[in-house]
Design an enzyme around this catalytic site. Structure first.
Site, PDB file in Angstrom:
ATOM      1  N   CYS B 128       0.828  -1.215   0.000  1.00 54.54           N
ATOM      2  CA  CYS B 128       0.000   0.000   0.000  1.00 54.54           C
ATOM      3  C   CYS B 128       0.857   1.257   0.000  1.00 54.54           C
ATOM      4  O   CYS B 128       0.697   2.130  -0.844  1.00 54.54           O
ATOM      5  CB  CYS B 128      -0.937   0.008   1.196  1.00 54.54           C
ATOM      6  SG  CYS B 128      -2.190  -1.275   1.059  1.00 54.54           S
ATOM      7  N   HIS B 129       1.744   1.362   0.956  1.00 52.51           N
ATOM      8  CA  HIS B 129       2.545   2.583   1.041  1.00 52.51           C
ATOM      9  C   HIS B 129       4.025   2.288   1.191  1.00 52.51           C
ATOM     10  O   HIS B 129       4.798   3.134   1.627  1.00 52.51           O
ATOM     11  CB  HIS B 129       2.043   3.467   2.175  1.00 52.51           C
ATOM     12  CG  HIS B 129       0.599   3.818   2.021  1.00 52.51           C
ATOM     13  ND1 HIS B 129      -0.397   3.118   2.645  1.00 52.51           N
ATOM     14  CD2 HIS B 129      -0.021   4.747   1.271  1.00 52.51           C
ATOM     15  CE1 HIS B 129      -1.570   3.606   2.275  1.00 52.51           C
ATOM     16  NE2 HIS B 129      -1.374   4.595   1.456  1.00 52.51           N
ATOM     17  N   GLY B 130       4.421   1.048   0.871  1.00 54.82           N
ATOM     18  CA  GLY B 130       5.841   0.735   0.760  1.00 54.82           C
ATOM     19  C   GLY B 130       6.599   0.526   2.065  1.00 54.82           C
ATOM     20  O   GLY B 130       7.819   0.674   2.084  1.00 54.82           O
TER      21      GLY B 130
END
Lengths: 421, 164
Positions: B128-130
């Protein structure tokens, strides 16, 4: 209480009612004879259009609720049943689903119009604040409505957004459990979202009533941003603006119909036609288009702020992003006091006009950034746009009146209109 | 007085939104670990959330223990994270048990399958956001603020655990 003399109505039934409960006198005063600035442009259609969309959403929603089942086992299938088996169900659902998008289109244009023409300034500050409250309620309603079909995006959108509250120090996790009614987004969550999704539109209706009531105290702003001075500056609301609003609404409805009939899924995400699976996260979680700029702001804060020389994190990147995202909306509440210029309309504010259009560009950039995975160029563009978003409200608007030489205002609306003619 | 009364009346309503008794009753899960070979991971469901159980290789354990505390965003030793993995006085640091929910915004990190991306630290990667977690499930890179949560669990014998 002194009794005002009633004008009376020709229709005896209406007159009989009006004598006992003067709603027709009120309607006549507020919606027919109501003096309205004569110089509205088409941007003034969008309040009425937004009102129409609210009614459409409530009407279609009530019928959808007759067939929808708010249970994790049945929600997805009940929506598919509405689409396939319920008489005209596909039309009602597509009208409702795309109606949310079109409602936001109307409201966003309505907000940018207010911003450009300074509609939030004295004496309309409270009117503006009520508008921001409506926006917040709309966002909550739209978010919960999106969860109801219980597809993958419904579930994971709900998970990501409710998890935002876990960023609150100390009590965050407790609040999230309370919101969920469990230890993950699950059946209790779906049930309460359905309950609230049904309730909030009526709360919105109540605030809209106050919004319109406040409007009828101050009267409408207009593209010149100057006050109404004589009756020559106004026309009665009916038939002039009832006609103009009907025309604008018709154009809007043609676009709405084109989307509903020819591209009903264009604005949605295909992942939401996969039933919710708590064990698999979609590769790329994106909210609906109307939340993308705020989602981009959330993700643009990527640093931890430490207490100097220690490892103790004061504001984590997660909390920072959440503060920025909510701040982006809440900041609008203070707009009437951030913009100190006495001139309302951007027409007479050359520097504000430039700042405004850069602000619009920043919002469009954020819309794009929100739709991209958070890596590379979009991150940088998102950070610059977020910085400008906040600078616009907190730095540019308060300082601008010091440096801006505003153009001379016309003496009156009628003079300006007649000169043009 | 009226305000106090109103608040008191509101309390049951607010409290009703917290987990109900039957939801709380579902809060333990038993797992048989016998089929899990070294280097394999399984995902089980506990309280509606995925729990990652990994039987780590010696290499992964050594990697996790070699990391200096200063490199960690949420400092915690690997020993601390597997201290519940013990039975009959014997430590079993190969068993890493944690809630498979990213501490950023609740996505499920990848890394349970050999073909999944494991990030730069031989652990888990949240798409999702690494956020990247190491072979001890500790946050090493990305926006997540905390290590993957360790649930309360205990070995009931050498090959069975009870989570919750």
């Amino acid at each position: 209480m002194t009794k005002e003399k009633r004008v009376g109505f020709k229709n005896p039934v209406i007159d009989w009612v009006d004598e006992r409960l003067p709603i027709f006198t009120m309607l006549h005063k507020e919606y027919a004879a109501f003096p309205t600035p004569r110089n509205f442009n088409y941007f003034w259609n969008f309040g009425a259009i937004a009102m129409f969309m609210l009614m459409t959403m409530i009407a279609t929603g009530i019928f959808l609720a007759m067939y929808y089942t708010p249970s994790t086992d049945h929600a997805f299938n009940s929506v598919e049943r509405i689409m396939r088996d319920v008489n005209w169900g596909w039309l009602i659902r597509y009208t409702h689903m795309n109606g949310a998008s079109l409602f936001f289109v109307a409201v966003y244009i309505h907000i940018f119009r207010g911003l450009y023409y300074g509609s939030y300034k004295y004496p309309r500050e409270l009117l503006w604040i009520l508008g921001v409250v409506i926006l917040l309620l709309m966002m909550a309603t739209a978010f919960m409505g999106y969860v109801l079909p219980w597809g993958q995006m419904s579930f994971w959108g709900a998970t990501v957004i409710t998890n935002l509250f876990s960023a609150i120090p100390l009590v965050g996790d407790k609040i999230v459990t309370w919101l969920w009614g469990g230890f993950a987004v699950d059946n209790p969550t779906l049930n309460r979202f359905f309950s609230l999704h049904y309730l909030l539109p009526f709360v919105i209706l109540g605030v809209v009533f106050l919004h319109v009531a406040a409007l009828h105290v101050s009267g409408s702003n207009n593209p010149l941003g100057i006050d109404v001075k004589t009756p020559k500056d106004t026309v009665p609301f009916h038939p002039y603006y009832t006609a103009k609003d009907t025309f604008g609404l018709s154009i809007f409805l043609i676009i709405y119909a084109l989307i509903v009939f020819y591209a009903p899924t264009y604005l949605g995400d295909p992942d939401n036609y996969i039933p919710a699976n708590p064990m698999v996260t979609p590769v790329h979680i994106v909210p609906e288009w109307y939340f993308l700029p705020f989602y981009a702001i959330l993700r643009s804060f990527v640093w931890d702020i430490h207490i100097p020389f220690t490892h103790i994190v004061l504001i984590s990147s997660k909390l920072g992003g959440v503060i920025l995202m909510f701040g982006a909306v809440l900041l609008m509440l203070f707009l009437p006091w951030l913009d100190r210029s006495p001139v309302r309309s951007a027409v007479f504010r050359p520097l504000f006009r430039i700042a405004f259009w850069i602000f619009v560009a920043a919002c469009i950039a954020l819309e794009w950034v929100g739709s991209k995975p958070p890596e590379g160029l979009p991150v940088l563009v998102g950070q610059i746009s977020t910085a400008y978003y906040f600078a616009f409200f907190l730095v540019i608007l308060p300082l601008l009146p010091k440096y801006e030489k505003t153009l001379p205002l016309p003496k009156s609306i009628s003079e300006a209109v007649l000169k043009k003619g | 007085m009226g305000a106090v009364g109103a608040c008191t009346a509101a309390w049951p309503l607010i409290q009703s939104m917290n987990p109900a008794a039957d939801v709380l009753a579902l809060s333990t899960t038993d797992v048989d670990l016998a089929p899990v070979k070294e280097g394999q991971s399984i995902t089980v469901v506990w309280r509606g959330k995925p729990v990652f159980i990994r039987r780590r290789t010696q290499k992964e354990i050594e990697e996790a223990r070699a990391v200096p505390m200063n490199d960690l965003k949420d400092p915690q030793s690997d020993q601390d994270r597997v201290k519940q993995s013990a039975f009959g006085g014997k430590d079993m640091p190969e068993w890493l048990v944690m809630v498979g929910v990213c501490t950023h915004l609740g996505c499920i990190p990848l890394g349970q399958k050999p073909t999944d991306p494991h990030g730069e630290f031989d652990g888990w990667f949240c798409p999702c956001h690494g956020s990247q977690y190491d072979s001890s499930g500790r946050i090493r890179k990305g926006p997540a603020p905390k290590n993957l949560e360790i649930p309360p669990y205990a070995f009931s014998d050498a090959t069975h655990i009870k989570i919750g």
